[in-house]
Write an enzyme that holds these catalytic residues in place. Structure first.
Site, PDB file in Angstrom:
ATOM      1  N   HIS A 218      43.180 -18.531  35.329  1.00  0.00           N
ATOM      2  CA  HIS A 218      42.548 -19.627  34.594  1.00  0.00           C
ATOM      3  C   HIS A 218      41.969 -20.639  35.562  1.00  0.00           C
ATOM      4  O   HIS A 218      42.355 -20.690  36.737  1.00  0.00           O
ATOM      5  CB  HIS A 218      43.534 -20.299  33.631  1.00  0.00           C
TER       6      HIS A 218
ATOM      7  N   ASP B 251      49.258 -19.364  38.087  1.00  0.00           N
ATOM      8  CA  ASP B 251      50.088 -20.489  38.534  1.00  0.00           C
ATOM      9  C   ASP B 251      51.172 -20.063  39.537  1.00  0.00           C
ATOM     10  O   ASP B 251      51.925 -19.108  39.295  1.00  0.00           O
ATOM     11  CB  ASP B 251      50.763 -21.156  37.323  1.00  0.00           C
TER      12      ASP B 251
ATOM     13  N   ARG C  78      52.654 -30.033  31.128  1.00  0.00           N
ATOM     14  CA  ARG C  78      52.862 -28.587  31.070  1.00  0.00           C
ATOM     15  C   ARG C  78      54.263 -28.224  31.505  1.00  0.00           C
ATOM     16  O   ARG C  78      54.870 -28.930  32.319  1.00  0.00           O
ATOM     17  CB  ARG C  78      51.802 -27.847  31.884  1.00  0.00           C
TER      18      ARG C  78
ATOM     19  N   HIS D 126      42.945 -19.094  39.184  1.00  0.00           N
ATOM     20  CA  HIS D 126      44.237 -18.823  39.820  1.00  0.00           C
ATOM     21  C   HIS D 126      45.260 -18.402  38.776  1.00  0.00           C
ATOM     22  O   HIS D 126      45.057 -18.577  37.568  1.00  0.00           O
ATOM     23  CB  HIS D 126      44.744 -20.078  40.545  1.00  0.00           C
TER      24      HIS D 126
END
Ligand code: SIN
Length: 270
Positions: free
Chosen positions: A246, A100, A261, A98
């Site tokens: 990713h 993000d 993150r 995907h």
């Protein structure tokens, strides 16, 4: 600072830079150039960065994005804590390829993830180069896709996924984006669809849309366009969501994997 390509496909490893300290203008320019050239950077030999410093680091690259669904860290809404452990039933929401939060009208430009606790083995992250995926298509297919837009929706994906989220009256973002987007800095074209959020192609009937999207999902996942990154404790990855996909491999249960993150706001894809 030393930058070494990770593979011919994409990615570079950067050493000799302590991200827990302020970065100079020259260092910033170096990172930014490497980011646009390699699409994903792995900063190695790092110490654990505090939430405040990770926020500060992210802000060098732009305003920070707030995740629409994941639980926020206390006092730091910009931080998305990645944590999987023996009681986790599903991964952290990254178990397939995907980009993000592509369901946002202005999806994040990039994501910076530092992992502090790693499983003894497993828990690698895969990255795929979407410039290469676009380039590998025939001219006729490129021509066909260049005109198309698709829906990126999130309710089906986010609802019920994150523990502790109050889902009453929750608004789940959705947006329509071009299937082929132009990177605003490099001006290169990249495929911009992903299994998590892309639900339908505008203007095609359901059957046609399903067929083309399934083909594109498979195409984007060809190993030819990928790398697989094995983490060291405190590595910081910084990936460009505009030209990569990713996937975090969910192969290490019941071992623990934990990190933080931040995502940097992007612009409307074109
Ligand atoms: C993510 O999509 O932010 C998570 C990636 C990872 O856990 O490796």
């Amino acid at each position: 600072m030393i930058v070494k390509p990770y593979s011919p496909n994409l990615g570079a490893v950067i050493t000799g830079l302590d991200l827990s300290k302020s970065i100079s203008e020259i260092q910033f320019k170096f990172i930014e150039d490497a980011f646009h050239k390699f699409q994903v950077l792995f900063f190695q030999e790092q110490v654990e960065i505090s939430p405040q410093n990770q926020i500060k680091l992210g802000k060098y690259f732009g305003e920070l994005h707030i995740h629409p669904a994941a639980p926020k860290m206390n006092n730091y809404p910009e931080i998305f804590e990645i944590h999987t452990h023996k009681d986790s039933k599903i991964s952290n929401g990254a178990e397939d390829f995907h980009s993000d939060v592509s369901c946002d009208t202005e999806p994040p430009l990039g994501t910076m993830l530092q992992l502090h606790i790693l499983p003894e083995y497993g828990g690698d992250t895969m990255f795929a180069n979407m410039y290469m995926a676009y380039e590998a298509l025939s001219d006729k297919m490129k021509f066909f896709l260049n005109e198309l837009y698709s829906y990126h929706e999130s309710e089906h994906f986010y609802k019920g996924r994150y523990e502790g989220e109050n889902e009453v009256n929750k608004q789940y973002p959705s947006a329509i984006h071009p299937i082929v987007r132009t990177h605003p800095v490099t001006k290169k074209k990249a495929l911009y669809v992903n299994k998590f959020f892309t639900t339908r192609i505008q203007g095609l009937n359901i059957e046609e849309s399903k067929l083309i999207l399934n083909y594109l999902f498979q195409h984007c996942e060809k190993t030819d366009f990928q790398i697989r990154y094995r983490w060291n404790k405190n590595d910081m990855a910084f990936w460009d969501n505009r030209c990569t996909l990713h996937k975090a491999i969910w192969d290490y249960h019941p071992m623990e994997r934990k990190g933080r993150r931040v995502t940097i706001k992007g612009t409307i894809p074109y």
